[in-house]
Design a protein around this motif. Structure first.
Motif, PDB file in Angstrom:
ATOM      1  N   HIS A  47     -25.649   9.864  -3.462  1.00 46.88           N
ATOM      2  CA  HIS A  47     -24.993   9.939  -2.159  1.00 46.88           C
ATOM      3  C   HIS A  47     -25.729  10.966  -1.296  1.00 46.88           C
ATOM      4  CE1 HIS A  47     -21.669   9.315   0.582  1.00 46.88           C
ATOM      5  NE2 HIS A  47     -21.542  10.624   0.729  1.00 46.88           N
ATOM      6  N   GLU A  97     -17.560   3.406  -1.682  1.00 45.31           N
ATOM      7  CA  GLU A  97     -18.515   4.509  -1.673  1.00 45.31           C
ATOM      8  C   GLU A  97     -19.860   3.939  -1.240  1.00 45.31           C
ATOM      9  OE1 GLU A  97     -18.453   7.663  -2.058  1.00 45.31           O
ATOM     10  OE2 GLU A  97     -16.654   8.229  -3.174  1.00 45.31           O
ATOM     11  N   THR A  98     -20.426   4.519  -0.178  1.00 47.63           N
ATOM     12  CA  THR A  98     -21.641   3.951   0.377  1.00 47.63           C
ATOM     13  C   THR A  98     -22.509   5.045   0.978  1.00 47.63           C
ATOM     14  OG1 THR A  98     -22.468   2.294   1.939  1.00 47.63           O
ATOM     15  CG2 THR A  98     -20.494   3.502   2.587  1.00 47.63           C
ATOM     16  N   ASN A  99     -23.747   4.700   1.302  1.00 47.19           N
ATOM     17  CA  ASN A  99     -24.710   5.686   1.793  1.00 47.19           C
ATOM     18  C   ASN A  99     -24.781   5.748   3.311  1.00 47.19           C
ATOM     19  OD1 ASN A  99     -25.895   3.191   2.131  1.00 47.19           O
ATOM     20  ND2 ASN A  99     -27.589   3.550   0.727  1.00 47.19           N
ATOM     21  N   PHE A 122     -29.033   3.428  -8.250  1.00 46.22           N
ATOM     22  CA  PHE A 122     -28.194   4.611  -8.087  1.00 46.22           C
ATOM     23  C   PHE A 122     -27.980   5.302  -9.427  1.00 46.22           C
ATOM     24  CE2 PHE A 122     -26.805   1.888  -4.474  1.00 46.22           C
ATOM     25  CZ  PHE A 122     -27.198   2.741  -3.446  1.00 46.22           C
ATOM     26  N   ARG A 164     -19.402   9.037  -9.737  1.00 43.91           N
ATOM     27  CA  ARG A 164     -19.437   8.945  -8.273  1.00 43.91           C
ATOM     28  C   ARG A 164     -20.155   7.676  -7.827  1.00 43.91           C
ATOM     29  NH1 ARG A 164     -19.808  12.286  -3.549  1.00 43.91           N
ATOM     30  NH2 ARG A 164     -19.703  10.818  -1.831  1.00 43.91           N
ATOM     31  N   HIS A 165     -21.181   7.261  -8.582  1.00 44.72           N
ATOM     32  CA  HIS A 165     -22.013   6.145  -8.138  1.00 44.72           C
ATOM     33  C   HIS A 165     -21.688   4.818  -8.828  1.00 44.72           C
ATOM     34  CE1 HIS A 165     -24.312   9.785  -7.019  1.00 44.72           C
ATOM     35  NE2 HIS A 165     -24.551   9.070  -5.931  1.00 44.72           N
ATOM     36  N   TYR A 168     -21.176   1.921  -6.464  1.00 47.88           N
ATOM     37  CA  TYR A 168     -21.707   2.406  -5.185  1.00 47.88           C
ATOM     38  C   TYR A 168     -22.449   1.281  -4.450  1.00 47.88           C
ATOM     39  CZ  TYR A 168     -23.496   6.178  -2.164  1.00 47.88           C
ATOM     40  OH  TYR A 168     -23.776   7.007  -1.118  1.00 47.88           O
TER      41      TYR A 168
END
Length: 460
Positions: free
Chosen positions: A266, A354-356, A404, A409-410, A413
């Motif tokens: 992230h 959850e994304t960038n 990722f 967390r990922h 993702y």
């Protein structure tokens, strides 16, 4: 208990950004809905006065205003490049007012339990004692309400708490502060501690790539969005070189060499952290080994006397009122494109992605998709059946070719562009219209802003 049957109406849990844009999508499609939120006003996470919010006084958006607004409702140009939390709260309240959404929200009311009937309908048990039955439910409760505390060995004489409880830098005045976790919040809070605390340390379990918030005078995401659309194998070395040019070698400031390539975690957007490290206001430490009275011992063998430990170690995204209706991956609901349950028809969740890149554009796409699907169930059942089959069978690759990191967390993702591209194709396959031409509006806004920055730079 008497059950209030709401027929084909939809229940929305939450009146933060995802809940509000979901309400607008239902309104746009002529569908009935009820909406509940435990707080006394709209805004969810972004109202610092709401109980349990993770927002603190120095918090700002990490995506720029030009790429963060909802479709047909851009953030005002008088907002900062990276709006402060109070500006985001105002934006959300203005959005709710503009579309007449407030009147449909029942504030200070929580959903305490969700059950599925044998007729595949949803019974919503409320904190006011009511039970209402709906055709569908959209969970939009947000992703930063349930603090994830690390398991620290040893005993500590000082104070330990999660960053969720942190509100103002006055709490750090004159203290020796250790922040554990180098996400965007952790970096912000470490900088706060560096400016007012006696000493400030930031514990990082690995090295990270730090992205400055501005590149050549324009917001980093505007700069990236207006560059050439290159494949990841070409884009990565170019941006890696650019970061090295802008930041220099971060290892000289104590940050370990990253064990991953750029874009594989992230993004950390923080110009202030590099400044604080350069001036010695914040010092980097490795992962914590153990606590030892008034000291913290780190994995490199060093030890520091600490008064306050703030754990910026993320959040769990369990939808507590839904019991075991959701399956989870990395602590968040595992859904089709992070929007629809595969196990239960008409169970949705659009605030757990959850994304960038900025999430608001993704919320718009997903809310429109859910609303169109529900409308088709009433008016075009053959198309709704096609969408149901897609939900059950398709597992699109939304990574954009990025590997990722394998962390909680990922897990699940998404690469923002890949997610938007796939969902846009879904709209086209099903004959739906994109929400208020969102893709055109957002890209145009970003391009105009980039041109503006270029003109200002040239004039200077």
């Amino acid at each position: 208990m008497d059950i209030i049957d709401r027929g084909d109406a939809v229940c929305i849990a939450g009146a933060g950004p995802a809940g509000l844009v979901m309400a607008r999508a239902l309104q746009h499609n002529g569908l009935a809905w009820d909406q509940f939120d435990p707080n006394p006003d709209v805004g969810g996470l972004w109202d610092i006065k709401h109980e349990g919010t993770a927002i603190y006084e120095s918090a700002h958006f990490i995506s720029s205003r030009s790429l963060s607004g909802f479709a047909d409702f851009p953030m005002p140009k008088q907002f900062a490049d990276y709006p402060k939390h109070s500006e985001i709260r105002k934006y959300l309240r203005d959005f709710a007012r503009a579309y007449g959404l407030r009147e449909k929200i029942q504030f200070s009311t929580s959903i305490v339990k969700l059950t599925k009937t044998d007729r595949e309908r949803w019974q919503v048990h409320l904190s006011n004692g009511q039970c209402r039955e709906y055709k569908a439910i959209v969970c939009a409760t947000g992703s930063q309400w349930q603090a994830n505390m690390p398991d620290l060995k040893g005993t500590f004489d000082g104070e330990i708490r999660h960053s969720q409880t942190y509100k103002h830098m006055r709490e750090l005045d004159g203290k020796r502060v250790l922040v554990i976790g180098a996400g965007n919040s952790g970096c912000d809070i470490a900088c706060d501690a560096g400016s007012i605390g006696k000493q400030a340390f930031l514990s990082m379990r690995r090295g990270y790539h730090i992205v400055p918030k501005h590149v050549f005078g324009m917001p980093a995401d505007v700069f990236a969005d207006n560059g050439p659309n290159l494949p990841i194998w070409m884009m990565r070395p170019l941006f890696t070189f650019l970061l090295h040019l802008l930041n220099g070698n971060l290892q000289r400031l104590g940050i370990e060499k990253p064990d991953h390539k750029l874009f594989e975690t992230h993004p950390i957007l923080n110009t202030q952290l590099v400044h604080s490290l350069q001036h010695g206001d914040v010092k980097i430490k490795p992962d914590v080994e153990r606590l030892d009275g008034k000291y913290v011992v780190f994995k490199d063998g060093s030890r520091e006397e600490i008064d306050l430990i703030l754990c910026a170690t993320g959040y769990n995204q369990c939808v507590d009122f839904a019991g075991d209706l959701f399956s989870y991956q990395g602590g968040r609901p595992e859904l089709f494109i992070q929007a629809a349950s595969r196990e239960h028809k008409n169970l949705f969740g659009i605030s757990y992605i959850e994304t960038n890149a900025g999430a608001y554009k993704r919320f718009d796409y997903m809310a429109g998709l859910v609303a169109n699907y529900l409308k088709d169930q009433e008016e075009t059942p053959e198309r709704a059946a096609k969408m149901e089959a897609i939900i059950q069978t398709e597992k699109p690759d939304l990574t954009g070719g990025i590997r990722f990191q394998e962390t909680g967390r990922h897990a699940g993702y998404c690469d923002a562009k890949s997610h938007s591209k796939y969902v846009a194709k879904l709209y086209k396959r099903l004959g739906w219209t994109l929400p208020q031409d969102i893709s055109f509006k957002q890209v145009t806004s970003a391009a105009e802003e980039a041109d503006s920055f270029k003109k200002e730079t040239s004039a200077a």
